[in-house]
Design a protein around this motif. Structure first.
Motif, PDB file in Angstrom:
ATOM      1  N   ASP A 145      -4.766   1.239   8.419  1.00 40.91           N
ATOM      2  CA  ASP A 145      -6.488   1.403   8.363  1.00 40.91           C
ATOM      3  C   ASP A 145      -6.838   1.072   6.801  1.00 40.91           C
ATOM      4  O   ASP A 145      -7.940   0.279   6.702  1.00 40.91           O
ATOM      5  CB  ASP A 145      -6.386   2.879   8.450  1.00 40.91           C
ATOM      6  N   ARG A 146      -6.166   1.377   5.725  1.00 41.08           N
ATOM      7  CA  ARG A 146      -6.434   0.842   4.627  1.00 41.08           C
ATOM      8  C   ARG A 146      -6.246  -0.521   4.243  1.00 41.08           C
ATOM      9  O   ARG A 146      -7.007  -1.325   3.502  1.00 41.08           O
ATOM     10  CB  ARG A 146      -5.806   1.610   3.242  1.00 41.08           C
ATOM     11  N   ALA A 147      -5.536  -1.342   4.922  1.00 45.12           N
ATOM     12  CA  ALA A 147      -5.029  -2.817   4.765  1.00 45.12           C
ATOM     13  C   ALA A 147      -6.392  -3.268   5.399  1.00 45.12           C
ATOM     14  O   ALA A 147      -6.752  -4.452   5.036  1.00 45.12           O
ATOM     15  CB  ALA A 147      -3.765  -3.044   5.330  1.00 45.12           C
ATOM     16  N   ARG A 148      -6.736  -2.987   6.677  1.00 44.36           N
ATOM     17  CA  ARG A 148      -7.902  -3.456   7.225  1.00 44.36           C
ATOM     18  C   ARG A 148      -9.134  -3.410   6.439  1.00 44.36           C
ATOM     19  O   ARG A 148      -9.861  -4.334   6.536  1.00 44.36           O
ATOM     20  CB  ARG A 148      -8.141  -2.853   8.602  1.00 44.36           C
ATOM     21  N   ARG A 149      -9.190  -2.375   5.687  1.00 41.78           N
ATOM     22  CA  ARG A 149     -10.540  -2.238   4.975  1.00 41.78           C
ATOM     23  C   ARG A 149     -10.428  -2.950   3.690  1.00 41.78           C
ATOM     24  O   ARG A 149     -11.410  -3.532   3.243  1.00 41.78           O
ATOM     25  CB  ARG A 149     -10.787  -0.637   4.621  1.00 41.78           C
ATOM     26  N   MET A 150      -9.274  -3.083   3.322  1.00 47.61           N
ATOM     27  CA  MET A 150      -9.076  -4.004   2.111  1.00 47.61           C
ATOM     28  C   MET A 150      -9.341  -5.427   2.422  1.00 47.61           C
ATOM     29  O   MET A 150      -9.929  -6.115   1.443  1.00 47.61           O
ATOM     30  CB  MET A 150      -7.577  -3.888   1.597  1.00 47.61           C
ATOM     31  N   VAL A 151      -8.876  -5.681   3.449  1.00 46.87           N
ATOM     32  CA  VAL A 151      -9.195  -7.326   3.881  1.00 46.87           C
ATOM     33  C   VAL A 151     -10.708  -7.417   4.141  1.00 46.87           C
ATOM     34  O   VAL A 151     -11.162  -8.347   3.880  1.00 46.87           O
ATOM     35  CB  VAL A 151      -8.550  -7.611   5.437  1.00 46.87           C
ATOM     36  N   GLU A 152     -11.135  -6.301   4.520  1.00 42.86           N
ATOM     37  CA  GLU A 152     -12.804  -6.668   4.653  1.00 42.86           C
ATOM     38  C   GLU A 152     -13.587  -6.622   3.494  1.00 42.86           C
ATOM     39  O   GLU A 152     -14.792  -7.413   3.407  1.00 42.86           O
ATOM     40  CB  GLU A 152     -13.323  -5.240   5.513  1.00 42.86           C
ATOM     41  N   ARG A 153     -13.028  -5.981   2.211  1.00 40.65           N
ATOM     42  CA  ARG A 153     -13.450  -6.100   1.182  1.00 40.65           C
ATOM     43  C   ARG A 153     -13.429  -7.573   0.387  1.00 40.65           C
ATOM     44  O   ARG A 153     -14.106  -8.051  -0.419  1.00 40.65           O
ATOM     45  CB  ARG A 153     -13.320  -5.049   0.133  1.00 40.65           C
ATOM     46  N   LEU A 154     -12.153  -8.050   0.788  1.00 36.00           N
ATOM     47  CA  LEU A 154     -11.676  -9.167   0.183  1.00 36.00           C
ATOM     48  C   LEU A 154     -12.418 -10.435   0.833  1.00 36.00           C
ATOM     49  O   LEU A 154     -12.717 -11.452   0.116  1.00 36.00           O
ATOM     50  CB  LEU A 154     -10.124  -9.568   0.117  1.00 36.00           C
ATOM     51  N   GLN A 165       5.066   7.686  11.134  1.00 36.52           N
ATOM     52  CA  GLN A 165       3.628   7.309  12.040  1.00 36.52           C
ATOM     53  C   GLN A 165       2.473   7.344  11.076  1.00 36.52           C
ATOM     54  O   GLN A 165       1.687   6.481  11.356  1.00 36.52           O
ATOM     55  CB  GLN A 165       3.650   8.343  13.389  1.00 36.52           C
ATOM     56  N   LEU A 166       2.428   8.520  10.370  1.00 33.20           N
ATOM     57  CA  LEU A 166       1.206   8.721   9.483  1.00 33.20           C
ATOM     58  C   LEU A 166       1.469   7.465   8.348  1.00 33.20           C
ATOM     59  O   LEU A 166       0.072   7.062   8.085  1.00 33.20           O
ATOM     60  CB  LEU A 166       1.214  10.226   8.909  1.00 33.20           C
ATOM     61  N   GLN A 167       2.277   7.470   7.798  1.00 29.71           N
ATOM     62  CA  GLN A 167       2.289   6.175   6.932  1.00 29.71           C
ATOM     63  C   GLN A 167       1.812   4.703   7.425  1.00 29.71           C
ATOM     64  O   GLN A 167       1.038   4.065   6.973  1.00 29.71           O
ATOM     65  CB  GLN A 167       3.743   6.090   6.222  1.00 29.71           C
ATOM     66  N   GLU A 168       2.433   4.493   8.559  1.00 30.22           N
ATOM     67  CA  GLU A 168       1.897   3.279   9.198  1.00 30.22           C
ATOM     68  C   GLU A 168       0.415   3.365   9.396  1.00 30.22           C
ATOM     69  O   GLU A 168      -0.157   2.306   9.400  1.00 30.22           O
ATOM     70  CB  GLU A 168       2.900   3.076  10.431  1.00 30.22           C
ATOM     71  N   ILE A 202       0.934  -1.398  -0.079  1.00 26.44           N
ATOM     72  CA  ILE A 202      -0.096  -0.066  -0.124  1.00 26.44           C
ATOM     73  C   ILE A 202       0.966   1.189   0.146  1.00 26.44           C
ATOM     74  O   ILE A 202       1.829   1.319   0.850  1.00 26.44           O
ATOM     75  CB  ILE A 202      -0.767  -0.070   1.252  1.00 26.44           C
ATOM     76  N   GLU A 203       0.564   2.290  -0.749  1.00 31.25           N
ATOM     77  CA  GLU A 203       1.348   3.336  -0.975  1.00 31.25           C
ATOM     78  C   GLU A 203       0.312   4.645  -0.666  1.00 31.25           C
ATOM     79  O   GLU A 203      -0.729   4.644  -1.198  1.00 31.25           O
ATOM     80  CB  GLU A 203       1.972   3.695  -2.345  1.00 31.25           C
ATOM     81  N   ILE A 204       0.951   5.379   0.206  1.00 28.14           N
ATOM     82  CA  ILE A 204      -0.138   6.467   0.751  1.00 28.14           C
ATOM     83  C   ILE A 204       0.326   8.038   0.029  1.00 28.14           C
ATOM     84  O   ILE A 204       1.647   8.187   0.433  1.00 28.14           O
ATOM     85  CB  ILE A 204       0.101   6.655   2.391  1.00 28.14           C
ATOM     86  N   PRO A 205      -0.486   8.330  -0.679  1.00 27.31           N
ATOM     87  CA  PRO A 205      -0.007   9.740  -1.459  1.00 27.31           C
ATOM     88  C   PRO A 205       0.265  10.630  -0.336  1.00 27.31           C
ATOM     89  O   PRO A 205      -0.242  10.624   0.855  1.00 27.31           O
ATOM     90  CB  PRO A 205      -1.388  10.151  -1.938  1.00 27.31           C
ATOM     91  N   ASP A 206       1.095  11.709  -0.759  1.00 27.90           N
ATOM     92  CA  ASP A 206       1.752  12.657   0.153  1.00 27.90           C
ATOM     93  C   ASP A 206       0.485  13.612   0.536  1.00 27.90           C
ATOM     94  O   ASP A 206       0.697  13.887   1.729  1.00 27.90           O
ATOM     95  CB  ASP A 206       2.656  13.524  -0.542  1.00 27.90           C
TER      96      ASP A 206
END
Length: 615
Positions: free
Chosen positions: A374-383, A366-369, A244-248
């Motif tokens: 958060d996005r990884a959890r939502r991705m797992v939820e969708r999958l 810290q923001l990146q992590e 996952i890449e987080i935009p600046d």
């Protein structure tokens, strides 16, 4: 049962019956049990009224519901035997009524009248017996006056019979004295611990034959629990974070949203003492400056504590007009009186917290992590839904792992196993309930991960193989050898200790214990230690195994229960308990015999007619 005063139980019975009637809890009512059935059976010459059984059963169901906070369907009440318990209570009651009649025990009309007029539910506003209120209350409960008064006569007669039976039932003093001596006695003893370091020669290394022989002789020490052989797949948010890449701009937006966290102004740890008016505040300041009083003393004079006046940490703006003066003070200074939302106040500065400024660059990891997690959890939820659909469509766990990011694994799972994914409670609960007929489906983990599992087979309780148990076999063998040698060493001390040699004379560090009772506990000793000590005779020495060590114990004295307030209170308590228990046992035996002698005839049709009225 304990003896009751004459008429007391009868009054209680009436008050309960009338109370239920007044509250509309009199059972099913006149129309609830219509038909020709009037009794559910008889005991001797006494009938058990259908309405009485229905009312009592309803009361018990409501009592259970009140205790549990949940409704109790009648089917469940039958499963726990509630209907049978109620029926048995009524059978016993009517058997005692039959017995009282056979013995000629009853009360006269005058006594009956006195009991009725004393019942508060039948009294008017002037405190006198209300004849109309009496008739109305009985009508509400579905009883005739004759039935009610007959029930009251029977209740009183039954109480007299019970009182005559249990009054004067007292357990002999010898029994209580024996219990008091048992619990009140104490012991004086001396003990010492022998450890591996007390052995003259070190333990030799075991041979392969030694270990295998120990393993074969002690298979019970190496048993494995009933085990389920599982294949599973799992996917955790952490496994996706690297993709996952987080935009600046997203990180800067999150940084701005958490500005209060990353940019905290200078703060002060302060206490605030508020006064009713300016004059009181000025007087307190004068006491500080002239009379040498302290801030703590001023707080105490107000009936407060320092916790009451503690404001924690505050920035300058939150203190309004007082902010400038407070932030200009040093630690320990008391400033004021200054204005506050509650009135003039004195402020004491207890600490200075410097401003904390975190730049965007510093917060980036810290923001990146945070955002990636958060996005990884939502991705797992969708999958999860897609994967569940694949399993429902017939995909195997192996195929799911090959076509997705889910990771395939196998384990031998048993209750209490907690390695890896098995440490999750959700996984363990699913594994415990899993059967061979269950198809794999997606389950959720409490950290946002998902899993699915399949049962391949089950292994019964069995001994682990020697090779898998080798380390434990070696450890247990060593502990056993040490205990055996320590016990042999302790045996050499027994004759000398029993002949009067002190522990110190044998190079042992003896610990003297005095006035230890049966409930005592000595740290570092096995749970059965005190019980073993109380089995010993004075002067005798015992050897007790204790967690890889050996204890040598000599009993020095047996102290009888003393004549003190604690022992006297124990004796009184025990006497009351055993007397009550004896009276209860006598009554129960008599009641059971009464039921057998009276005989009973229960009508299943009548019981069924009552039961169908309960939801």
């Amino acid at each position: 049962m304990a003896e009751k005063k004459k008429g007391g139980s009868g009054r209680i019975f009436v008050w309960i019956a009338v109370g239920l009637a007044m509250l509309g809890l009199g059972g099913f009512g006149a129309s609830g049990l219509s038909g020709t059935l009037r009794t559910v059976g008889s005991v001797g010459d006494k009938h058990i009224d259908v309405q009485q059984y229905a009312n009592r059963l309803g009361q018990e169901i409501r009592a259970v519901e009140a205790q549990t906070g949940q409704s109790l369907p009648f089917a469940r009440a039958q499963e726990i035997g509630l209907d049978q318990a109620v029926l048995q209570q009524l059978i016993t009651t009517r058997a005692l009524d039959h017995e009282a009649t056979q013995l000629g025990i009853s009360i006269g009309d005058e006594t009956l009248r006195d009991q009725i007029v004393e019942i508060p539910a039948f009294q008017g506003v002037n405190g006198e017996f209300d004849r109309e209120g009496y008739a109305f209350a009985l009508e509400r409960s579905g009883q005739s006056e004759a039935d009610f008064e007959n029930g009251l006569r029977e209740e009183t007669a039954r109480t007299l019979l019970q009182g005559a039976l249990v009054s004067g039932v007292v357990m002999p003093d010898t029994y209580t004295d024996t219990l008091v001596n048992f619990f009140g006695e104490s012991r004086n003893f001396t003990w010492a611990r022998l450890v591996a370091g007390d052995l003259e020669t070190p333990l030799a290394e075991p041979t392969e034959a030694d270990l295998k022989a120990y393993y074969e002789a002690n298979l019970d020490q190496f048993m494995l629990e009933e085990t389920k052989q599982l294949t599973y797949v799992e996917l955790t948010p952490d496994s996706l974070i690297g993709e996952i890449e987080i935009p600046d701009e997203d990180m800067r937006a999150e940084f701005a949203a958490r500005a209060d966290e990353y940019n905290r102004p200078e703060r002060r740890l302060i206490e605030r003492l508020v006064f009713l008016d300016q004059a009181s505040a000025d007087q307190a300041v004068a006491a500080l400056e002239v009379n040498g009083t302290t801030f703590e003393a001023l707080v105490e004079e107000r009936g407060l504590t320092l916790e009451d006046v503690d404001m924690g940490d505050n920035d300058r703006l939150s203190l309004d007009a007082a902010g400038e003066a407070v932030f200009g003070a040093d630690v320990g200074d008391v400033v004021g009186p200054l204005p506050s939302a509650l009135g003039p106040a004195l402020f004491r500065v207890n600490g200075i917290l410097p401003a904390q400024i975190t730049t965007f660059e510093q917060a980036t990891p810290q923001l990146q992590e945070y955002l990636a997690s958060d996005r990884a959890r939502r991705m797992v939820e969708r999958l999860a839904q897609d994967y569940d659909d694949m399993l429902a469509g017939g995909a195997t766990l192996e195929e799911l792992a090959a076509e997705t990011d889910m990771v395939l694994g196998e384990m031998e799972w048993y209750e209490g196993y907690g390695d890896g994914i098995a440490a999750y409670a959700d996984f363990g609960e699913t594994a415990a309930a899993l059967t061979a007929s269950d198809f794999p489906k997606i389950g959720n983990l409490d950290d946002g991960g998902i899993f699915a599992m399949r049962l391949n087979g089950e292994l019964p309780v069995r001994a682990a193989t020697f090779e898998k148990s080798r380390d434990q076999v070696r450890s247990n063998w060593q502990a056993s050898q040490v205990e055996d040698r320590l016990r042999a060493l302790a045996e050499t001390y027994l004759p000398q200790l029993e002949s009067g040699t002190e522990f110190a004379g044998l190079g042992l560090t003896g610990v003297e214990e005095t006035d230890q009772n049966r409930q005592g506990f000595i740290g570092g000793t096995p749970p059965s230690f005190m019980a073993d000590v109380f089995k010993m005779e004075v002067g005798k020495v015992a050897i007790v195994d204790s967690f890889g060590t050996v204890l040598v114990v000599r009993l020095d004295a047996i102290n009888p229960a003393g004549d003190n307030p604690e022992v006297a209170a124990l004796a009184t308590q025990l006497q009351e308990q055993v007397n009550q228990q004896l009276a209860q046992d006598v009554f129960n035996a008599y009641a059971q015999d009464t039921v057998l002698r009276a005989g009973q005839n229960i009508d299943p049709r009548a019981l069924a007619a009552v039961h169908v009225n309960f939801p």
